[in-house]
Design a protein around this motif. Structure first.
Motif, PDB file in Angstrom:
ATOM      1  N   LYS A   4      87.415  80.535  58.288  1.00  0.00           N
ATOM      2  CA  LYS A   4      86.416  79.861  59.114  1.00  0.00           C
ATOM      3  C   LYS A   4      85.447  79.077  58.238  1.00  0.00           C
ATOM      4  O   LYS A   4      85.486  79.179  57.022  1.00  0.00           O
ATOM      5  N   ALA A   5      84.592  78.341  58.866  1.00  0.00           N
ATOM      6  CA  ALA A   5      83.539  77.630  58.142  1.00  0.00           C
ATOM      7  C   ALA A   5      82.507  78.647  57.667  1.00  0.00           C
ATOM      8  O   ALA A   5      82.308  79.678  58.286  1.00  0.00           O
TER       9      ALA A   5
ATOM     10  N   GLN B 157      84.441  74.427  54.821  1.00  0.00           N
ATOM     11  CA  GLN B 157      85.364  74.682  55.922  1.00  0.00           C
ATOM     12  C   GLN B 157      86.704  75.075  55.334  1.00  0.00           C
ATOM     13  O   GLN B 157      87.103  74.564  54.278  1.00  0.00           O
TER      14      GLN B 157
ATOM     15  N   GLN C 189      89.857  73.120  53.008  1.00  0.00           N
ATOM     16  CA  GLN C 189      89.283  71.973  52.302  1.00  0.00           C
ATOM     17  C   GLN C 189      89.136  72.289  50.816  1.00  0.00           C
ATOM     18  O   GLN C 189      89.125  73.439  50.405  1.00  0.00           O
TER      19      GLN C 189
END
Length: 138
Positions: A78-79, A101, A104
């Motif tokens: 998750k972020a 995030q 990334q």
């Protein structure tokens, strides 16, 4: 007949397990950290602590040694908000907040400012008691 159902059930479980592990691997965060001094020169022997703000826990702690750059691969689904604290002897500690995030890659350069050496003030008075012990004067 029952063994056919068992084979199908086991095949489905293996399939979903493989999809879940592949999804978890693709949800990692690649974080490259490079540490520099005020003159933008590479700084060695630094310590880095990465803390997850959402989970309120330390994710990793690393001492760089002779390197001034390191790649962290953080597994997350998750972020999150990361707090990156960098320290080095003779420099002020630096704390950086980074919003990340899953899936990334992030590159960040951290610049540490030199900490000037400060001496404590010494006041010597006329009536101060003094004594010697060996080669030391108090």
């Amino acid at each position: 007949m029952m063994s056919c159902y068992k084979i199908i059930l086991i095949s489905l479980l293996i399939y979903f397990f493989e999809i879940g592990s592949a999804t978890a691997q693709s949800q990692s965060i690649a974080l490259q950290i490079k540490i520099l001094n005020e003159k933008k020169e590479p700084l060695q022997d630094c310590n880095v602590k990465i803390t997850s703000k959402s989970e309120n826990r330390i994710i990793t702690y690393k001492s760089f040694g002779a390197a001034n750059s390191f790649i962290f691969k953080l597994t997350s689904v998750k972020a999150d908000t990361l707090e990156i604290t960098t320290s080095h002897t003779g420099y002020y500690d630096d704390t950086t907040i980074l919003f990340v995030q899953a899936g990334q890659a992030y590159n960040t350069e951290l610049v540490l400012k030199i900490k000037p050496k400060e001496l404590q003030e010494i006041v010597v008075g006329e009536n101060s008691a003094q004594w010697k012990k060996g080669d030391t004067t108090f």
